[in-house]
Write an enzyme that holds these catalytic residues in place. Sequence first.
Site, mmCIF file in Angstrom:
data_model
loop_
_atom_site.group_PDB
_atom_site.id
_atom_site.type_symbol
_atom_site.label_atom_id
_atom_site.label_comp_id
_atom_site.label_asym_id
_atom_site.label_seq_id
_atom_site.Cartn_x
_atom_site.Cartn_y
_atom_site.Cartn_z
ATOM 1 N N CYS A 2 -2.256 -2.569 4.473
ATOM 2 C CA CYS A 2 -0.892 -3.572 5.422
ATOM 3 C C CYS A 2 -0.935 -4.616 3.972
ATOM 4 O O CYS A 2 -0.513 -4.001 2.928
ATOM 5 C CB CYS A 2 -1.619 -5.076 6.262
ATOM 6 S SG CYS A 2 -2.809 -3.809 7.690
ATOM 7 N N ARG A 50 1.151 -4.992 9.577
ATOM 8 C CA ARG A 50 -0.086 -4.262 9.808
ATOM 9 C C ARG A 50 0.784 -2.867 9.585
ATOM 10 O O ARG A 50 1.651 -2.400 10.505
ATOM 11 C CB ARG A 50 -0.453 -4.621 11.246
ATOM 12 C CG ARG A 50 -1.106 -3.642 11.877
ATOM 13 C CD ARG A 50 -1.863 -3.895 12.640
ATOM 14 N NE ARG A 50 -3.115 -3.262 13.602
ATOM 15 C CZ ARG A 50 -3.375 -3.607 14.732
ATOM 16 N NH1 ARG A 50 -2.652 -3.770 15.916
ATOM 17 N NH2 ARG A 50 -5.113 -2.923 14.712
ATOM 18 N N GLY A 77 -6.558 -3.093 3.444
ATOM 19 C CA GLY A 77 -7.280 -2.262 3.001
ATOM 20 C C GLY A 77 -8.379 -1.844 3.879
ATOM 21 O O GLY A 77 -8.014 -2.249 5.436
ATOM 22 N N ASP A 101 -12.991 -3.371 11.238
ATOM 23 C CA ASP A 101 -13.191 -4.312 10.305
ATOM 24 C C ASP A 101 -12.925 -4.967 10.072
ATOM 25 O O ASP A 101 -13.785 -5.667 9.071
ATOM 26 C CB ASP A 101 -12.910 -3.316 9.210
ATOM 27 C CG ASP A 101 -11.962 -3.017 8.980
ATOM 28 O OD1 ASP A 101 -10.669 -2.824 9.442
ATOM 29 O OD2 ASP A 101 -11.453 -1.876 7.454
ATOM 30 N N ILE A 290 2.831 19.111 -3.494
ATOM 31 C CA ILE A 290 3.994 19.771 -3.918
ATOM 32 C C ILE A 290 4.528 20.274 -5.388
ATOM 33 O O ILE A 290 3.432 21.062 -5.998
ATOM 34 C CB ILE A 290 4.153 17.877 -4.522
ATOM 35 C CG1 ILE A 290 5.972 17.587 -5.450
ATOM 36 C CG2 ILE A 290 3.560 17.605 -5.424
ATOM 37 C CD1 ILE A 290 6.378 16.055 -5.079
#
Length: 635
Positions: A2, A50, A77, A101, A290
């Site tokens: 976030c 968020r 996190g 969490d 990549i």
Amino acid sequence: MCGITGIIAFNNKGKEQLGKTTIATEKLKLRGPDGGGVFTKNNCALGHRRLSIIDTSDNATQPMSDTSGRYTIIFNGEIFNFKELKEKYFPGKQDWHSQSDTEVLLELYILKGKDCLSLLSGFFALAIYDAQNDELFLARDRFGKKPLLYYKTDDYFVFASEIKALLAYDIPKKLNHTALLQYLQLNYLPSSSSMLQGVEKLAPGHFGYISKNGIKTSSYYELKWRQNTGAPSTDYETACNKLEQLMDESVKKRMISDVPLGAFLSGGIDSSVVVALASRHTSQLNTFSIGYKDNPFFDETSFAQLVAKKYNTNHTVFSLTNDDFLAHIDDVLNYIDEPFADSSAIPVYILSQQTRKHVTVALSGDGGDEVFAGYNKHQAEWRMRQNSLLNTMVKTGGPLWKALPQSRNNKLTNIFRQLDRFAQGASLDVKDRYWRWAGFLTQEQAGGLLTDQALAAVNQQCYSSQRQAILESLQGGEAIEDFLATDMKLVLAGDMLVKVDMMSMANSLEVRSPFLDHEVVDFAFNLPTAYKINGNMKKKIVQDAFRKYLPEELYNRPKKGFEIPLLNWFQKQLRSRITDEWLNDDFIKEQGLFNLKAIQTLKTKLFSSNPGDSHATVWALIVFQSWWRKLGIEG
């Protein structure tokens, strides 16, 4: 994952800034595109954007308050062990509002205060407001994976995940000349520095309390290592088995997600280890690489495909031309809100952008090199500490290496470049050598790019004290753990983690790094140096512990990493933008920061047949000039 921001006011004048939290929160929308909210109470306002990963329901929305209304949290996190913490510390609690969490973290703080931090396994930047005491608690993860910047006046204290959000509170845009000198040397800023005066960063592994009585910060985690004396406490085979166990647990923890998850797969050892372990815990893993169509020397997708085939992953290769990379330069420059000139940010941006079309979370091999000694400079330092005849010979050849053509874009000229840097380091003590190898320019060379007035504005005492703080762990001796610990403090926290956070968040992608689990890191730093590096092998224990799981073709080949053809672009496609826009003579004179003659000399070297590392410094100047104009900086 976030974006967070907030303010606590110390008086009525400061409270006038509370309403700007809504604007600041919107500035972080790319970090959190799935929703946002603002909480205001007493003298505090908290904003949150968020990116829904765990418990995607509205019940997990932030800002989140406890049932009493005293404590409110905003959190950026993931806490990977939140379910275990929930069961251990709240066995009888039934009235959980969510399955997130965040709620567990808030309740754990209420129960244990700052001591909850040492219990957390994950990465985070968080703020908790205590309405009863009118006090703000801030904390940041052990290694600085998630950013947390702040600015304080006599009237208020503001913080945010990014500078663009801080600027919404009308903080001054004054240049920090000391940081500019550091930046010109390193091409990035040490984790303690900001390019704006007054803007500070909460250090990794630290927490702080903020109230009208002031700011009190302290450390809750410190990296420690054995002194490598005497016989090792663990034999090598046992250590290999332990590393495999710890990494498997770390990867498994990081696969918790309520949204699609995948993994970066570069073709190198570290990302391949992560993919091999992740494949144990899912029947179908998405992996992403990549490729470099126009630069086969740097293209490692064939090795990535070997790993993908071995583990039957759903593999996607984004094969890009030089023009594809070139087309994203302005995207990167436009997102950066503080000068950052590690040019590999461009491919990381594109990889994140393309990966985000398939998943919301990606595992990566980041941190493996810093923790287990994977860079060429680690082997150079190891050799330096052996006091061998070869060292003396290379040092003696210093004038020759300096006279030979040097460039990263050719195997032979890159060898000459490396020999020259080794010879320079051989004549210095360990601290000066580290600082020289960490950067592209010496302090004198960097200072030579500035005008006398700009150089006079550098706080030399501050510069010296910050340099000393970075290098304080370096002692020399046979073991190189002090060198690795300094890399964790400078390179990892200031460069690698900043790059991945910025470029992934610009594309609303969460990146998780199993090698940076604190149990893995603590284990690695207490191993003998010989388990990690010797004259023939870097990251020895990582290579040996997982050899049985990886294709043999991954071994015994040079490390290449993310490289882009900056020099080619600067000499061709971008030459006119350099001369007419970014480093235009009239602009340089008007700006008054850079020594015009030095910049002209730099451009001449860039466009010559012996450019050396000039393109790296030119890129640093381009990034700075773009930032300067975009933000309207006061000199």
